[in-house]
Design a protein around this motif. Structure first.
Motif, PDB file in Angstrom:
ATOM      1  N   PRO A  15       5.146   6.712  -0.117  1.00  0.00           N
ATOM      2  CA  PRO A  15       5.095   6.773  -1.575  1.00  0.00           C
ATOM      3  C   PRO A  15       6.281   7.576  -2.088  1.00  0.00           C
ATOM      4  O   PRO A  15       6.896   8.347  -1.352  1.00  0.00           O
ATOM      5  N   SER A  16       6.585   7.387  -3.345  1.00  0.00           N
ATOM      6  CA  SER A  16       7.707   8.111  -3.927  1.00  0.00           C
ATOM      7  C   SER A  16       7.354   9.580  -4.087  1.00  0.00           C
ATOM      8  O   SER A  16       6.185   9.971  -4.117  1.00  0.00           O
ATOM      9  N   ALA A  17       8.383  10.391  -4.256  1.00  0.00           N
ATOM     10  CA  ALA A  17       8.163  11.823  -4.502  1.00  0.00           C
ATOM     11  C   ALA A  17       7.403  12.037  -5.796  1.00  0.00           C
ATOM     12  O   ALA A  17       6.621  12.972  -5.921  1.00  0.00           O
ATOM     13  N   ASN A  18       7.647  11.165  -6.771  1.00  0.00           N
ATOM     14  CA  ASN A  18       6.911  11.286  -8.032  1.00  0.00           C
ATOM     15  C   ASN A  18       5.414  11.192  -7.816  1.00  0.00           C
ATOM     16  O   ASN A  18       4.630  11.843  -8.493  1.00  0.00           O
ATOM     17  N   GLU A  19       4.992  10.353  -6.846  1.00  0.00           N
ATOM     18  CA  GLU A  19       3.563  10.186  -6.595  1.00  0.00           C
ATOM     19  C   GLU A  19       3.005  11.331  -5.753  1.00  0.00           C
ATOM     20  O   GLU A  19       1.974  11.918  -6.070  1.00  0.00           O
ATOM     21  N   THR A  20       3.684  11.681  -4.659  1.00  0.00           N
ATOM     22  CA  THR A  20       3.131  12.701  -3.763  1.00  0.00           C
ATOM     23  C   THR A  20       3.137  14.089  -4.379  1.00  0.00           C
ATOM     24  O   THR A  20       2.279  14.920  -4.065  1.00  0.00           O
ATOM     25  N   ASN A  21       4.069  14.379  -5.281  1.00  0.00           N
ATOM     26  CA  ASN A  21       4.162  15.713  -5.875  1.00  0.00           C
ATOM     27  C   ASN A  21       3.499  15.827  -7.241  1.00  0.00           C
ATOM     28  O   ASN A  21       3.462  16.906  -7.817  1.00  0.00           O
ATOM     29  N   GLY A  40      -6.171  10.164   0.461  1.00  0.00           N
ATOM     30  CA  GLY A  40      -4.961  10.589  -0.220  1.00  0.00           C
ATOM     31  C   GLY A  40      -3.767  10.708   0.709  1.00  0.00           C
ATOM     32  O   GLY A  40      -2.719  11.176   0.330  1.00  0.00           O
ATOM     33  N   VAL A  41      -3.900  10.257   1.982  1.00  0.00           N
ATOM     34  CA  VAL A  41      -2.816  10.343   2.956  1.00  0.00           C
ATOM     35  C   VAL A  41      -1.927   9.114   2.833  1.00  0.00           C
ATOM     36  O   VAL A  41      -2.426   7.989   2.758  1.00  0.00           O
ATOM     37  N   PRO A  42      -0.602   9.291   2.824  1.00  0.00           N
ATOM     38  CA  PRO A  42       0.276   8.124   2.729  1.00  0.00           C
ATOM     39  C   PRO A  42       0.087   7.185   3.906  1.00  0.00           C
ATOM     40  O   PRO A  42      -0.125   7.618   5.039  1.00  0.00           O
ATOM     41  N   ARG A  43       0.155   5.877   3.643  1.00  0.00           N
ATOM     42  CA  ARG A  43       0.095   4.877   4.698  1.00  0.00           C
ATOM     43  C   ARG A  43       1.466   4.289   4.908  1.00  0.00           C
ATOM     44  O   ARG A  43       2.249   4.168   3.980  1.00  0.00           O
ATOM     45  N   LEU A  69       7.074   0.760 -19.284  1.00  0.00           N
ATOM     46  CA  LEU A  69       7.777   2.034 -19.130  1.00  0.00           C
ATOM     47  C   LEU A  69       9.054   1.915 -18.303  1.00  0.00           C
ATOM     48  O   LEU A  69       9.793   2.892 -18.179  1.00  0.00           O
ATOM     49  N   GLU A  70       9.300   0.757 -17.701  1.00  0.00           N
ATOM     50  CA  GLU A  70      10.517   0.601 -16.912  1.00  0.00           C
ATOM     51  C   GLU A  70      11.731   0.747 -17.835  1.00  0.00           C
ATOM     52  O   GLU A  70      11.763   0.227 -18.942  1.00  0.00           O
ATOM     53  N   GLY A  71      12.694   1.482 -17.370  1.00  0.00           N
ATOM     54  CA  GLY A  71      13.848   1.820 -18.183  1.00  0.00           C
ATOM     55  C   GLY A  71      13.803   3.239 -18.705  1.00  0.00           C
ATOM     56  O   GLY A  71      14.828   3.771 -19.141  1.00  0.00           O
ATOM     57  N   LEU A  72      12.621   3.868 -18.649  1.00  0.00           N
ATOM     58  CA  LEU A  72      12.536   5.284 -18.995  1.00  0.00           C
ATOM     59  C   LEU A  72      13.037   6.127 -17.817  1.00  0.00           C
ATOM     60  O   LEU A  72      13.205   5.619 -16.708  1.00  0.00           O
ATOM     61  N   PRO A  73      13.272   7.420 -18.015  1.00  0.00           N
ATOM     62  CA  PRO A  73      13.623   8.286 -16.888  1.00  0.00           C
ATOM     63  C   PRO A  73      12.590   8.153 -15.768  1.00  0.00           C
ATOM     64  O   PRO A  73      11.389   8.007 -16.025  1.00  0.00           O
ATOM     65  N   ASP A  74      13.050   8.191 -14.516  1.00  0.00           N
ATOM     66  CA  ASP A  74      12.178   7.926 -13.371  1.00  0.00           C
ATOM     67  C   ASP A  74      10.914   8.789 -13.368  1.00  0.00           C
ATOM     68  O   ASP A  74       9.851   8.338 -12.964  1.00  0.00           O
ATOM     69  N   ALA A  75      11.024  10.016 -13.822  1.00  0.00           N
ATOM     70  CA  ALA A  75       9.885  10.935 -13.755  1.00  0.00           C
ATOM     71  C   ALA A  75       8.718  10.483 -14.620  1.00  0.00           C
ATOM     72  O   ALA A  75       7.571  10.878 -14.376  1.00  0.00           O
ATOM     73  N   ILE A  76       8.986   9.645 -15.625  1.00  0.00           N
ATOM     74  CA  ILE A  76       7.913   9.188 -16.515  1.00  0.00           C
ATOM     75  C   ILE A  76       7.874   7.664 -16.601  1.00  0.00           C
ATOM     76  O   ILE A  76       7.348   7.101 -17.559  1.00  0.00           O
ATOM     77  N   PHE A 106       0.850  -1.185   0.000  1.00  0.00           N
ATOM     78  CA  PHE A 106       0.000   0.000   0.000  1.00  0.00           C
ATOM     79  C   PHE A 106       0.884   1.233   0.000  1.00  0.00           C
ATOM     80  O   PHE A 106       1.875   1.297   0.713  1.00  0.00           O
ATOM     81  N   SER A 107       0.511   2.228  -0.799  1.00  0.00           N
ATOM     82  CA  SER A 107       1.283   3.453  -0.766  1.00  0.00           C
ATOM     83  C   SER A 107       0.428   4.675  -0.548  1.00  0.00           C
ATOM     84  O   SER A 107       0.951   5.732  -0.264  1.00  0.00           O
ATOM     85  N   MET A 108      -0.913   4.530  -0.676  1.00  0.00           N
ATOM     86  CA  MET A 108      -1.758   5.707  -0.576  1.00  0.00           C
ATOM     87  C   MET A 108      -3.136   5.291  -0.101  1.00  0.00           C
ATOM     88  O   MET A 108      -3.669   4.282  -0.536  1.00  0.00           O
ATOM     89  N   ASN A 109      -3.707   6.056   0.814  1.00  0.00           N
ATOM     90  CA  ASN A 109      -5.066   5.818   1.264  1.00  0.00           C
ATOM     91  C   ASN A 109      -6.024   6.321   0.199  1.00  0.00           C
ATOM     92  O   ASN A 109      -6.022   7.495  -0.127  1.00  0.00           O
ATOM     93  N   ARG A 110      -6.822   5.405  -0.391  1.00  0.00           N
ATOM     94  CA  ARG A 110      -7.706   5.779  -1.490  1.00  0.00           C
ATOM     95  C   ARG A 110      -8.690   6.856  -1.087  1.00  0.00           C
ATOM     96  O   ARG A 110      -9.032   7.743  -1.854  1.00  0.00           O
ATOM     97  N   SER A 111      -9.187   6.834   0.147  1.00  0.00           N
ATOM     98  CA  SER A 111     -10.231   7.776   0.554  1.00  0.00           C
ATOM     99  C   SER A 111      -9.681   9.165   0.820  1.00  0.00           C
ATOM    100  O   SER A 111     -10.277  10.164   0.461  1.00  0.00           O
TER     101      SER A 111
END
Length: 478
Positions: free
Chosen positions: A33-39, A15-18, A393-400, A8-13
């Motif tokens: 969660p990663s910075a890519n997800e939270t930001n 949006g708070v990280p678990r 998409l694995e192998g692409l730059p982390d941001a995408i 689990f990385s995110m509370n669906r209801s």
């Protein structure tokens, strides 16, 4: 990679990280969660669309659209609605509809409306079209077999989704097994009815998401009495063929109802594009006793998605119930379009059409695969059916390197794809999907015309260049 060890990385209801101590997708332990997800703006939009509290007490907007529609709505926010001609829509599962494919018959430009066409039509469809569908299956898939389909084995429905909903409405109390990843609209259909419990069965990435006969046997052994799947498969572009398909049907015979979504059966590149279509109809022993329901229509292989004419083929007892429930579900398919469709289903005409279709779409597939590989995408398995690529998409730059952020970056270049997370079906909302094994995929459709594909691939190439060497990560943050 499999569907085991999700965290689990995110509370669906909220949006708070678990906190989580489960193993992540890439094999490391993580509490956040990663910075890519939270930001990421697009991740927040996705989470906010699933908030627990809504201002309208009687409304559940999460039931309002499939993943494809959600993606289209995000594209509207970037101008797609105002200038669609400047966009490459590689997300919607629609084939090109122009009369420009060599060898393909010309679609009607006008339709004569008979007096019957002004009346309410039978909810199971008009008899001439039902008979034409039955004859098509008998000629293409049941030559020499004693048991033949008749018009009573066919129900005409207003599109594939309507057909699926009708089937769901007449199912008995049952465990219904489905496989992930699969068609996004199953998600909504499986959550509407309470007469069955939908049980997911994950498929393995390292095995090409293949459905093996022993997988079916395992599902039945644990009590599953209805099995739903697309074949050829959406979104992976793979097909289960004979003899494996016949073995699956043998396992199900007398033990489970098999619901086969065969809308992409014409997009078959496994037989040298000879016009052969893929259908479980070939392996049915008795058309009235084998519990096999087949769904197809004009939408995909006849390239007429706007007509909303589809059909269900199966045992007469099932078809009678499916036809009747249309009276309270959808009212039946458009009669004038049904009348116009009859002449299209002459078996020789259909075989010629399928040859043209397969050659044209195979060439588009090969062009798309070559372009994407040249950009650095790792395409291990070239699709042998449909008009989809399940793009890793694995192998692409982390941001995408995840589906949502790649989707957001593509929007900036006027390109639409569908994040893979939408194909990790979750009808009862019992699972957190933010570490879904589908998270690092997108579905790419090569259904559009070649000019649109070129435009879209040029846009994706700009995305890759933009984020190369860690550049421009701020483009995804708001």
């Amino acid at each position: 990679m499999s569907f085991n060890n999700r965290k689990f990385s995110m509370n669906r209801s909220s949006g708070v990280p678990r906190e989580s101590t489960r193993l992540s997708r890439r094999g490391t332990f993580s509490n956040e969660p990663s910075a890519n997800e939270t930001n990421s703006k697009i991740h927040r939009q996705f989470r906010n669309a699933h908030e627990g509290h809504k201002s309208h007490a009687g409304l559940d907007p999460t039931r309002a659209s499939t993943g494809v529609i959600w993606c289209t709505e995000r594209a509207y926010e970037h101008g797609f609605l105002e200038e669609p001609e400047k966009w490459a829509n590689l997300g919607q599962g629609a084939p090109e509809v122009d009369d420009e494919i060599e060898g393909s018959f010309e679609r009607p430009q006008t339709i004569d409306i008979s007096m019957n066409g002004r009346e309410y039509g039978p909810t199971a469809g008009i008899k001439p079209l039902r008979a034409a569908v039955a004859n098509l299956y008998n000629v293409h898939h049941r030559q020499g077999k004693e048991s033949q389909y008749s018009w009573e084995n066919v129900c005409i429905v207003p599109g594939g989704r309507a057909g699926l909903i009708r089937i769901a409405a007449v199912l008995n109390n049952a465990y219904l097994g489905f496989f992930i990843p699969d068609y996004t609209a199953y998600n909504e259909m499986l959550s509407l009815f309470k007469n069955f419990a939908a049980i997911p069965s994950p498929l393995a990435e390292e095995d090409g998401y293949h459905i093996h006969p022993d997988k079916i046997a395992q599902e039945i052994a644990r009590g599953t009495s209805v099995i739903l799947t697309s074949n050829p498969r959406n979104p992976t572009g793979r097909v289960v063929r004979n003899p494996e398909l016949a073995e699956i049907q043998d396992i199900c015979r007398g033990r489970a109802t098999l619901v086969m979504d065969e809308f992409y059966g014409g997009y078959n590149y496994t037989s040298e594009c000879d016009g052969t279509t893929v259908s479980a109809a070939e392996n049915i022993e008795d058309v009235d006793n084998d519990d096999v329901l087949l769904i197809d229509g004009l939408t995909k292989r006849f390239r007429l998605p706007g007509w909303r004419i589809a059909w269900i083929v199966g045992p007469k007892e099932f078809i009678k119930a499916i036809g009747s429930c249309g009276s309270y579900l959808d009212g039946g398919a458009n009669v004038p379009f049904q009348e116009a469709a009859v002449s299209m289903l002459e078996p020789g005409k259909v075989r010629t059409e399928m040859i043209a279709l397969q050659r044209h779409f195979r060439d588009k597939r090969d062009y798309v695969v070559e372009r994407l590989r040249s950009m650095g995408f790792n395409i291990k398995d070239v699709p042998d059916s449909t008009f989809y690529l399940w793009l890793d998409l694995e192998g692409l730059p982390d941001a995408i390197a995840d589906g949502l952020n790649f989707f957001q970056a593509c929007l900036e270049e006027r390109v639409i794809v569908v994040p893979g997370i939408f194909f990790d079906l979750n009808p009862s909302k019992r699972r957190d999907l933010f570490d879904s094994p589908c998270h690092h995929f997108v579905r790419f459709s090569y259904g559009p015309k070649m000019d649109t594909l070129r435009m879209g691939l040029d846009g994706i190439e700009r995305v890759i260049e933009k984020f190369k060497d860690g550049k421009n990560t701020s483009a995804l943050v708001d």
